[in-house]
Design an enzyme around this catalytic site. Structure first.
Site, PDB file in Angstrom:
ATOM      1  N   ARG A 169       0.812  -1.207   0.000  1.00 53.46           N
ATOM      2  CA  ARG A 169       0.000   0.000   0.000  1.00 53.46           C
ATOM      3  C   ARG A 169       0.850   1.263   0.000  1.00 53.46           C
ATOM      4  O   ARG A 169       0.488   2.256  -0.593  1.00 53.46           O
ATOM      5  CB  ARG A 169      -0.924  -0.040   1.239  1.00 53.46           C
ATOM      6  N   TYR A 170       1.972   1.207   0.728  1.00 54.14           N
ATOM      7  CA  TYR A 170       2.817   2.402   0.912  1.00 54.14           C
ATOM      8  C   TYR A 170       4.111   2.240   0.111  1.00 54.14           C
ATOM      9  O   TYR A 170       4.493   1.130  -0.250  1.00 54.14           O
ATOM     10  CB  TYR A 170       3.149   2.571   2.400  1.00 54.14           C
ATOM     11  N   ARG A 205       7.232   0.012   2.169  1.00 55.55           N
ATOM     12  CA  ARG A 205       7.003  -1.073   3.115  1.00 55.55           C
ATOM     13  C   ARG A 205       5.819  -1.925   2.658  1.00 55.55           C
ATOM     14  O   ARG A 205       4.936  -1.441   1.941  1.00 55.55           O
ATOM     15  CB  ARG A 205       6.764  -0.544   4.525  1.00 55.55           C
ATOM     16  N   CYS A 259      -4.868 -17.668  14.293  1.00 55.38           N
ATOM     17  CA  CYS A 259      -4.500 -16.868  15.469  1.00 55.38           C
ATOM     18  C   CYS A 259      -4.643 -17.754  16.707  1.00 55.38           C
ATOM     19  O   CYS A 259      -5.258 -18.815  16.647  1.00 55.38           O
ATOM     20  CB  CYS A 259      -5.439 -15.671  15.621  1.00 55.38           C
ATOM     21  N   CYS A 277     -10.447 -12.245  17.687  1.00 53.28           N
ATOM     22  CA  CYS A 277     -11.056 -10.998  18.164  1.00 53.28           C
ATOM     23  C   CYS A 277     -12.332 -10.757  17.361  1.00 53.28           C
ATOM     24  O   CYS A 277     -12.308 -10.843  16.125  1.00 53.28           O
ATOM     25  CB  CYS A 277     -10.094  -9.832  17.949  1.00 53.28           C
ATOM     26  N   CYS A 284     -12.200  -8.355  14.210  1.00 51.33           N
ATOM     27  CA  CYS A 284     -11.003  -8.496  13.348  1.00 51.33           C
ATOM     28  C   CYS A 284     -11.211  -7.882  11.954  1.00 51.33           C
ATOM     29  O   CYS A 284     -12.164  -8.215  11.241  1.00 51.33           O
ATOM     30  CB  CYS A 284     -10.656  -9.968  13.198  1.00 51.33           C
ATOM     31  N   ARG A 297      -9.518  -8.460   9.374  1.00 48.56           N
ATOM     32  CA  ARG A 297      -9.323  -9.452   8.296  1.00 48.56           C
ATOM     33  C   ARG A 297     -10.198 -10.677   8.476  1.00 48.56           C
ATOM     34  O   ARG A 297      -9.817 -11.787   8.087  1.00 48.56           O
ATOM     35  CB  ARG A 297      -7.852  -9.854   8.228  1.00 48.56           C
ATOM     36  N   ASP A 306     -12.587  -0.478  12.302  1.00 49.31           N
ATOM     37  CA  ASP A 306     -12.869  -0.481  10.861  1.00 49.31           C
ATOM     38  C   ASP A 306     -14.328  -0.840  10.559  1.00 49.31           C
ATOM     39  O   ASP A 306     -15.034  -1.380  11.417  1.00 49.31           O
ATOM     40  CB  ASP A 306     -11.937  -1.470  10.155  1.00 49.31           C
ATOM     41  N   ASP A 359      -8.028   4.230   9.703  1.00 44.93           N
ATOM     42  CA  ASP A 359      -7.503   3.546   8.518  1.00 44.93           C
ATOM     43  C   ASP A 359      -8.531   3.772   7.413  1.00 44.93           C
ATOM     44  O   ASP A 359      -9.684   3.346   7.530  1.00 44.93           O
ATOM     45  CB  ASP A 359      -7.286   2.057   8.812  1.00 44.93           C
ATOM     46  N   LYS A 402      -3.364   4.757   6.521  1.00 44.99           N
ATOM     47  CA  LYS A 402      -3.598   5.266   7.879  1.00 44.99           C
ATOM     48  C   LYS A 402      -3.609   6.794   7.904  1.00 44.99           C
ATOM     49  O   LYS A 402      -2.689   7.429   7.403  1.00 44.99           O
ATOM     50  CB  LYS A 402      -2.514   4.746   8.820  1.00 44.99           C
TER      51      LYS A 402
HETATM   52  S1  SF4 Z   1      -7.280  -8.849  15.255  1.00 41.96           S
HETATM   53 FE1  SF4 Z   1      -7.653 -10.558  13.842  1.00 41.96          FE
HETATM   54  S2  SF4 Z   1      -5.610 -11.110  13.115  1.00 41.96           S
HETATM   55 FE2  SF4 Z   1      -5.324  -9.900  14.978  1.00 41.96          FE
HETATM   56  S3  SF4 Z   1      -5.228 -11.404  16.638  1.00 41.96           S
HETATM   57 FE3  SF4 Z   1      -7.328 -10.714  16.498  1.00 41.96          FE
HETATM   58  S4  SF4 Z   1      -8.308 -12.225  15.170  1.00 41.96           S
HETATM   59 FE4  SF4 Z   1      -6.116 -12.445  14.882  1.00 41.96          FE
END
Ligand code: SF4
Length: 444
Positions: A115-116, A119, A128, A132, A135, A137, A296, A333, A340
């Site tokens: 994207r940048y 980097r 994971c 979360c 998340c 993604r 997000d 973001d 960002k």
């Molecule tokens: S935010 Fe998403 S990628 Fe990061 S630890 Fe939590 S579940 Fe995993």
């Protein structure tokens, strides 16, 4: 100095021998994911039961260590809200997107987000230690079938080899620290063989979900790939335990600078007092608060979102009220893939010729007298000037004198009014003198 952070184990795990409890492989293989398992540790609300009993939601998995941090008697516990789903995840909201940061659009090869200018983000797994609920993604994370395979790693490494402007690689996913140790080591070795990769970063919530993974052996491996930086992800002071403090201590002792990225979450940490305690506790375990993200626009996370004003209010209550290095940057973001965008309270009130009017965190208003004899020509010269790729200079190009304006797409066509080229339309009229690369830059 002994740090005052607690160590907790839910009564449901009281009989687990310490040897097993402190083994990350045991923690991973005993994660809880069903309504029945979770209910043995915490009594569930109706909303949680409904979510855990339905199919199609983002994956649920939580380590015995992390679920132990929940107060079972508090349905609003901030750790609980991050990992136990509720039926509010099923609610759609305006602007909700599957890939709100347009990461996949910026992927030249699978799993590599460029994207940048200098980097890249390298997604190395979709797995994971726990998941979360907000998340970003969620579109790929948690799905073992979507994870990256050897031929995709090869494509990622190959892209990096032929893209010399990339000097910084961020390994993420999923969580790179759940990769089999050999796979992680091989990836780091291959990255380090690329001469233009100056630094490697890892984004991981493993030290938070499963601090026992930070073994001496892991630290020994990581330190062979310096300069290596690591960002963890803590959202609430209740996640800072004796075990996390020990993991952070081990990592910092092998020279890995630690940062923290947190997400502003309604009902979890949308309170300036919680945020101040969080950043102060983080610096006590030598983790520097780095970013505080606005949540997000991701499917299932609508109930976690706050207005941006809440983030500004929190930043107002941090800057000046606590140590400067404990203050993270608040980031939105950009939806659609703009990257960002830092957002902050306004401290510059107004300005005139050679005078700016500023206010401090207490509301004290002052003026700063600017020099009257400073000219741009006095600025320090930098040899070996490197320019970003065309199109990525942004406002810097205006300030540098590279450009005089930035136009939106189709601007010229609209204002041309589909007219004819005639004697008064001479292109040279809009080419100002003194704009464009200077002599020194032309030589490169
Ligand atoms: S935010 Fe998403 S990628 Fe990061 S630890 Fe939590 S579940 Fe995993």
């Amino acid at each position: 100095m002994t740090l005052p952070f607690p160590s907790r184990r839910a009564p449901a795990f009281a009989d687990v021998p310490d040897e097993k409890w402190n083994d990350w492989r045991w923690q991973l293989s005993h994660r809880l994911n069903s309504l029945e398992d979770i209910e043995k540790v915490i009594p569930l609300t109706e909303s949680e039961r409904k979510a855990l009993g339905s199919s199609g939601l983002f994956r649920v998995d939580v380590t015995p260590y992390f679920i132990s941090l929940i107060d079972p008697d508090d349905p609003d516990d901030p750790v609980r809200k991050q990992i136990i789903p509720t039926d509010r995840e099923m609610a759609a909201f305006t602007a909700m997107m599957e890939d709100s940061l347009a990461e996949d659009r910026h992927s030249p090869v699978p799993g590599l987000v460029h994207r940048y200018p200098d980097r890249v983000l390298m997604l190395v797994t979709t797995q994971c230690a726990s998941y979360c609920r907000y998340c970003t993604r969620a579109r790929i994370v948690g799905d073992p079938a979507a994870t990256f395979k050897r031929d995709e790693f090869d494509m990622q490494i190959d892209y990096l080899k032929r893209t010399p402007q990339v000097r910084d690689v961020l390994l993420s996913g999923g969580d790179p620290l759940v990769l089999a140790p050999k796979v992680l080591e091989e990836l780091l070795t291959r990255l380090r063989e690329i001469p233009h990769i100056e630094i490697v970063r890892i984004g991981s919530r493993v030290p938070v979900f499963m601090p026992m993974r930070v073994t001496d052996e892991l630290c020994e491996t990581l330190q062979r790939f310096h300069p290596l930086w690591l960002n963890i992800h803590v959202n609430h002071p209740n996640e800072i335990t004796a075990e996390l403090a020990e993991a952070a201590d081990k990592l910092t002792r092998v020279g890995i600078p630690l940062g923290n990225q947190s997400v502003l979450l309604a009902g979890v940490n949308d309170n300036v007092h919680i945020q101040r305690k969080l950043v102060q506790d983080l610096v006590r375990i030598r983790v520097r608060p780095y970013y505080l993200y606005q949540c997000d626009l991701v499917e299932g996370a609508g109930h976690f979102r706050t207005p941006v004003a809440k983030g500004i209010e929190i930043m107002e209550g941090l800057r000046g009220h606590t140590s400067g290095f404990a203050v993270p940057q608040y980031i939105v973001d950009a939806p659609g893939g703009g990257g960002k965008i830092p957002v902050a309270p306004n401290y510059l009130l107004t300005m005139s010729d050679h005078k700016v009017v500023l206010r401090n965190y207490e509301g004290y208003i002052t003026t700063y007298e600017e020099p009257t004899d400073y000219t741009p020509a006095m600025a320090a010269k930098y040899k070996g000037l490197k320019r970003p790729e065309p199109g990525q200079e942004g406002l810097t190009a205006l300030l540098d004198g590279e450009k005089m304006f930035i136009k939106s797409e189709g601007f010229d066509e609209i204002h041309d009014r589909h007219g004819i080229q005639h004697r008064l339309k001479d292109e040279s009229k809009w080419k100002p003198l003194g704009i464009g690369p200077g002599e020194e830059q032309e030589k490169e």
